[in-house]
Design a protein around this motif. Structure first.
Motif, PDB file in Angstrom:
ATOM      1  N   GLU A 392     -15.371  -5.036  -4.644  1.00 48.18           N
ATOM      2  CA  GLU A 392     -14.670  -3.766  -4.734  1.00 48.18           C
ATOM      3  C   GLU A 392     -13.222  -4.007  -5.152  1.00 48.18           C
ATOM      4  N   PRO A 393     -12.625  -3.077  -5.908  1.00 46.01           N
ATOM      5  CA  PRO A 393     -11.183  -3.190  -6.153  1.00 46.01           C
ATOM      6  C   PRO A 393     -10.400  -3.031  -4.847  1.00 46.01           C
ATOM      7  N   TRP A 394      -9.293  -3.736  -4.754  1.00 50.49           N
ATOM      8  CA  TRP A 394      -8.419  -3.633  -3.587  1.00 50.49           C
ATOM      9  C   TRP A 394      -7.542  -2.391  -3.668  1.00 50.49           C
ATOM     10  N   ASN A 395      -7.125  -1.909  -2.493  1.00 47.32           N
ATOM     11  CA  ASN A 395      -6.006  -0.979  -2.374  1.00 47.32           C
ATOM     12  C   ASN A 395      -4.851  -1.776  -1.777  1.00 47.32           C
ATOM     13  N   PRO A 396      -3.605  -1.381  -2.043  1.00 43.20           N
ATOM     14  CA  PRO A 396      -2.462  -2.189  -1.600  1.00 43.20           C
ATOM     15  C   PRO A 396      -2.383  -2.435  -0.092  1.00 43.20           C
ATOM     16  N   GLU A 397      -2.654  -1.414   0.740  1.00 47.08           N
ATOM     17  CA  GLU A 397      -2.450  -1.578   2.182  1.00 47.08           C
ATOM     18  C   GLU A 397      -3.358  -2.648   2.793  1.00 47.08           C
ATOM     19  N   PRO A 398      -4.688  -2.616   2.579  1.00 47.25           N
ATOM     20  CA  PRO A 398      -5.523  -3.679   3.159  1.00 47.25           C
ATOM     21  C   PRO A 398      -5.240  -5.052   2.557  1.00 47.25           C
ATOM     22  N   TRP A 399      -4.904  -5.108   1.259  1.00 48.04           N
ATOM     23  CA  TRP A 399      -4.556  -6.389   0.642  1.00 48.04           C
ATOM     24  C   TRP A 399      -3.339  -6.987   1.359  1.00 48.04           C
ATOM     25  N   SER A 400      -2.329  -6.158   1.561  1.00 53.47           N
ATOM     26  CA  SER A 400      -1.105  -6.635   2.210  1.00 53.47           C
ATOM     27  C   SER A 400      -1.356  -7.025   3.664  1.00 53.47           C
ATOM     28  N   TRP A 401      -2.226  -6.293   4.349  1.00 46.86           N
ATOM     29  CA  TRP A 401      -2.534  -6.615   5.747  1.00 46.86           C
ATOM     30  C   TRP A 401      -3.185  -7.996   5.838  1.00 46.86           C
ATOM     31  N   SER A 429      -8.166 -14.623  -9.604  1.00 42.19           N
ATOM     32  CA  SER A 429      -6.793 -15.072  -9.389  1.00 42.19           C
ATOM     33  C   SER A 429      -6.729 -16.551  -9.754  1.00 42.19           C
ATOM     34  N   ASN A 430      -5.525 -17.051  -9.919  1.00 39.70           N
ATOM     35  CA  ASN A 430      -5.333 -18.438 -10.339  1.00 39.70           C
ATOM     36  C   ASN A 430      -4.416 -19.114  -9.330  1.00 39.70           C
ATOM     37  N   LEU A 431      -4.920 -20.117  -8.626  1.00 36.30           N
ATOM     38  CA  LEU A 431      -4.147 -20.786  -7.583  1.00 36.30           C
ATOM     39  C   LEU A 431      -3.031 -21.653  -8.155  1.00 36.30           C
ATOM     40  N   MET A 432      -2.940 -21.711  -9.486  1.00 39.23           N
ATOM     41  CA  MET A 432      -1.856 -22.447 -10.133  1.00 39.23           C
ATOM     42  C   MET A 432      -0.715 -21.527 -10.552  1.00 39.23           C
ATOM     43  N   LYS A 433      -0.915 -20.199 -10.340  1.00 36.59           N
ATOM     44  CA  LYS A 433       0.069 -19.226 -10.822  1.00 36.59           C
ATOM     45  C   LYS A 433       0.420 -18.231  -9.714  1.00 36.59           C
ATOM     46  N   PRO A 434       1.567 -17.529  -9.856  1.00 41.70           N
ATOM     47  CA  PRO A 434       1.910 -16.486  -8.884  1.00 41.70           C
ATOM     48  C   PRO A 434       0.834 -15.404  -8.841  1.00 41.70           C
ATOM     49  N   ILE A 435       0.628 -14.831  -7.657  1.00 33.51           N
ATOM     50  CA  ILE A 435      -0.396 -13.809  -7.467  1.00 33.51           C
ATOM     51  C   ILE A 435       0.266 -12.503  -7.053  1.00 33.51           C
ATOM     52  N   SER A 436      -0.106 -11.434  -7.737  1.00 34.35           N
ATOM     53  CA  SER A 436       0.394 -10.091  -7.452  1.00 34.35           C
ATOM     54  C   SER A 436      -0.675  -9.314  -6.686  1.00 34.35           C
ATOM     55  N   PRO A 437      -0.292  -8.438  -5.740  1.00 33.38           N
ATOM     56  CA  PRO A 437      -1.275  -7.708  -4.934  1.00 33.38           C
ATOM     57  C   PRO A 437      -2.324  -6.987  -5.771  1.00 33.38           C
ATOM     58  N   CYS A 438      -3.580  -7.123  -5.353  1.00 33.63           N
ATOM     59  CA  CYS A 438      -4.729  -6.377  -5.912  1.00 33.63           C
ATOM     60  C   CYS A 438      -5.106  -6.790  -7.334  1.00 33.63           C
ATOM     61  N   SER A 439      -4.466  -7.831  -7.867  1.00 33.76           N
ATOM     62  CA  SER A 439      -4.641  -8.153  -9.283  1.00 33.76           C
ATOM     63  C   SER A 439      -5.517  -9.374  -9.499  1.00 33.76           C
ATOM     64  N   PHE A 440      -5.785  -9.620 -10.771  1.00 33.38           N
ATOM     65  CA  PHE A 440      -6.363 -10.878 -11.254  1.00 33.38           C
ATOM     66  C   PHE A 440      -5.355 -11.492 -12.216  1.00 33.38           C
ATOM     67  N   ASN A 441      -5.338 -12.837 -12.297  1.00 38.29           N
ATOM     68  CA  ASN A 441      -4.475 -13.473 -13.283  1.00 38.29           C
ATOM     69  C   ASN A 441      -5.076 -13.433 -14.677  1.00 38.29           C
ATOM     70  N   GLY A 442      -6.383 -13.131 -14.759  1.00 37.34           N
ATOM     71  CA  GLY A 442      -7.026 -13.046 -16.061  1.00 37.34           C
ATOM     72  C   GLY A 442      -8.387 -13.695 -16.055  1.00 37.34           C
ATOM     73  N   PRO A 443      -8.970 -13.915 -17.235  1.00 39.77           N
ATOM     74  CA  PRO A 443     -10.294 -14.539 -17.320  1.00 39.77           C
ATOM     75  C   PRO A 443     -10.277 -15.972 -16.809  1.00 39.77           C
ATOM     76  N   MET A 444     -11.420 -16.405 -16.295  1.00 37.87           N
ATOM     77  CA  MET A 444     -11.570 -17.769 -15.804  1.00 37.87           C
ATOM     78  C   MET A 444     -11.820 -18.718 -16.974  1.00 37.87           C
TER      79      MET A 444
END
Length: 647
Positions: A392-401, A429-444
């Protein structure tokens, strides 16, 4: 646009398996490595299998063969391999690895069982021999309808070991849903249990299994695991075989030398209409993709413990099995629910079993949040290195919690999205790069994904269709007995372009966001709107626990948004609250996108792994047939949606 909140440290980056793989191939820049992986897919996937140190019975002659067309790509042509051998035998030969824990199991009632790689291999060989005694041959289909117990994993590996094909079935299915799958794949054997515990209650599984087998002429035998040792468990002497009787012969049994593209699993996905789709996966496909995603992208390795809250009937169940075992890691299976008998059950398991990688859905986090932070206080959770999330896509509040309260801002959330037909992820997400809430860093790596408009041109800054431009290891080998449906579903829109069915947006900073399934997407007054955009605004309100948005026909706007909201326990329904929520959406998205109605409901229709079934909600609200509901966890929620309908 959200700023990054987690930043990898240099020393941690250099310890990552992904970085080590890059370095072995003369690269230290991730973007260069990614481009190389999609420009030269044969090179990339051969690099992966070599680094995984997979053992082949016969070398492959060609990494990628597209002679039958891109949709029917074959990998490692003419090679012979067996996934069970690679999960177990190669580790058992190692005097250290053979004594490493392969499985930790915890029951709903607190029972615990552990198996080393050596012990798991012995159990797998015993059940494989038992299946052969029942007359199971290479290519036969074996359905596995079991709870989350150790025997589920043993059965999967034993079936693969002898070259047969297993069909994992969701443990919450009723007889009709199981029968549909048995009939479609013409299963020869059904493996089930007398029952299991769920929230302290006995779930009688054998009765459902019997009804399903009665409706399925191909089923010759039903193998029964005594999970509960029920004295009142029904028995059909001519058909039933006890697991314990079948597994008495512990002598070694070598693996069948299966072809690289030979099927080992058919996993069914529910459609909104028509019969479920039986996705075919091969020995050198699904397991390799799962092993790469878990091992390199999520950084799972020997000595780590992976616990993904799931069921073997969903893709993430087999993904956990092969992702952990092919990396020499430990998997944790849990029969119960995360808040029973108390809301700290999940955190207690993590601490007790020293879990390093925890996979959990946004839905579960929303459910645990409502109990408050106090249930975390007794646990250090200091072994956690990575959170995984999918479904499921994240919402900001549970992601931040999860990030702030549970992970103390130190543990990254590895967001992950793909599908059953993918064998894992497209985006992460990419563990080699900064991560923003609810996002993906891009394709694997290895996934040549793009976001395109209606003419298949790449787009940025606006919502578009997610597509894949190159074949990858793990892509489905079609649907069982239905190749045309496979081509129509994924390959029909543009030539040789996989259309995944997700709407995605890439922001100015390069972060990717899934806004919803493309068939869930609304088009209001000519503007495309992902349900997640509305839902995130609603759950930002302190009264709302979770929400879902659907689109319905509207004479003025073409389509209008209808929202459903579940309130937190300490808030009450009111017209003023509805107006407040309406106003909030209108202010943030524009008056034209203001919902037509907001309904308060007690719960949203979901699968057990937390997916909200928006298409089912839309059908219920508009009075249409809801389609396949076999994966639904809470059928009463659909009736509540129907009662909200103005018609």
């Amino acid at each position: 646009m959200k700023e990054a909140v987690w930043f990898p440290k240099e020393d941690r980056i250099k310890r990552l398996k992904m970085y080590q793989l890059m370095k072995k191939n003369g690269m230290t820049d991730y973007d260069q490595f990614y481009q190389h992986s999609v420009q030269k897919p044969s090179w990339f996937w051969e690099t992966v299998i070599k680094d995984l140190d997979l053992e082949w019975f016969q070398p492959y002659q060609q990494v990628l063969d597209t002679s039958k067309g891109i949709p029917w790509s074959q990998w490692f042509a003419e090679g012979k391999i067996n996934v069970a051998h690679n999960c177990l035998d190669r580790f058992v030969k190692d005097p250290v690895a053979k004594n490493r824990t392969a499985i930790i199991w915890e029951g709903d009632n607190g029972d615990v069982r552990k198996l080393t790689y050596q012990e798991l291999c012995e159990e797998v060989q015993a059940f494989a021999r038992g299946l052969q005694m029942l007359g199971v041959n290479r290519g036969d289909r074996i359905a596995i309808y079991l709870p989350m117990i150790v025997e589920n994993v043993i059965a999967m590996l034993a079936v693969a070991r002898i070259g047969a094909i297993f069909i994992p079935c969701f443990s919450g299915y009723g007889a009709e849903a199981v029968a549909t799958r048995l009939q479609d794949c013409e299963a020869k054997v059904l493996v089930t249990a007398d029952g299991f515990f769920r929230r302290g209650k006995v779930i009688r599984m054998k009765e459902e299994a019997d009804q399903a087998a009665d409706q399925s002429p191909s089923v010759e035998k039903v193998v029964v695991v005594s999970r509960l040792n029920r004295e009142d468990c029904p028995r059909q002497d001519a058909r039933d075989v006890d697991w314990d009787v079948l597994t008495k012969d512990k002598k070694a049994l070598s693996s069948t030398k299966t072809d690289a593209n030979e099927p080992f699993m058919i996993i069914y996905t529910s459609g909104t209409t028509g019969r479920p789709k039986g996705t075919i996966h091969s020995h050198s496909g699904f397991p390799v993709k799962a092993a790469f995603d878990a091992g390199y992208s999520m950084d799972l390795g020997a000595g780590d413990t992976l616990f993904w809250m799931t069921d073997m009937g969903w893709m993430m169940g087999p993904w956990m099995v092969f992702g952990s075992l092919l990396n020499g890691s430990t998997m944790l299976l849990f029969e119960g629910t995360p808040d029973y008998p108390k809301p700290d059950r999940l955190w207690k398991i993590v601490d007790n079993h020293r879990v390093t990688h925890l996979g959990i859905s946004p839905t579960v986090i929303r459910a645990l949040m409502k109990f408050g932070d106090k249930w975390l206080a007794s646990y250090s959770l200091d072994t956690l290195r990575v959170f995984g999330s999918t479904g499921e896509p994240w919402n900001p509040e549970p992601w931040s919690w999860l990030f702030e309260k549970v992970g103390k801002k130190e543990v990254p959330i590895w967001n992950y999205s793909g599908g059953t037909e993918i064998s894992g992820g497209i985006l992460s997400s990419n563990l080699m790069k900064p991560i923003s809430p609810c996002s993906f860093n891009g394709p694997m790596p290895g996934m040549d994904a793009e976001v395109v408009d209606e003419k298949a041109n790449p787009v940025r800054g606006e919502v578009g269709e997610l597509v894949i431009r190159q074949p990858w290891v793990g892509m489905a080998n079609g649907f069982w007995k239905d190749p045309d449906r496979y081509e129509q579903t994924y390959w029909n829109r543009w030539p040789d372009l996989w259309v995944h069915g997700d709407w995605v947006q890439v922001d100015a900073d390069g972060y990717w966001y899934i806004t919803g399934r493309s068939d869930d997407t609304l088009k209001i007054a000519g503007k495309r709107l992902g349900p997640a955009e509305v839902e995130s605004i609603l759950v930002d309100h302190p009264a709302v626990l979770e929400s879902a948005t659907i689109g319905v026909p509207d004479s003025d706007k073409g389509e209008a948004a209808i929202c459903f909201a579940v309130l937190k326990p300490d808030h009450e329904e009111s017209e003023s609250l509805k107006e407040e929520l309406m106003k909030s959406v209108a202010e943030r998205l524009g008056k034209a996108l203001k919902p037509k109605a907001i309904h308060f409901v007690k719960e949203l229709p979901k699968t057990r792994n937390g997916k909200i079934l928006r298409r089912v909600m839309k059908s219920a609200y508009t009075g249409k047939a809801p389609g396949d509901l076999s994966s639904l966890e809470n059928p009463m929620a659909v009736k509540a949606i129907q009662q909200c309908s103005p018609d």
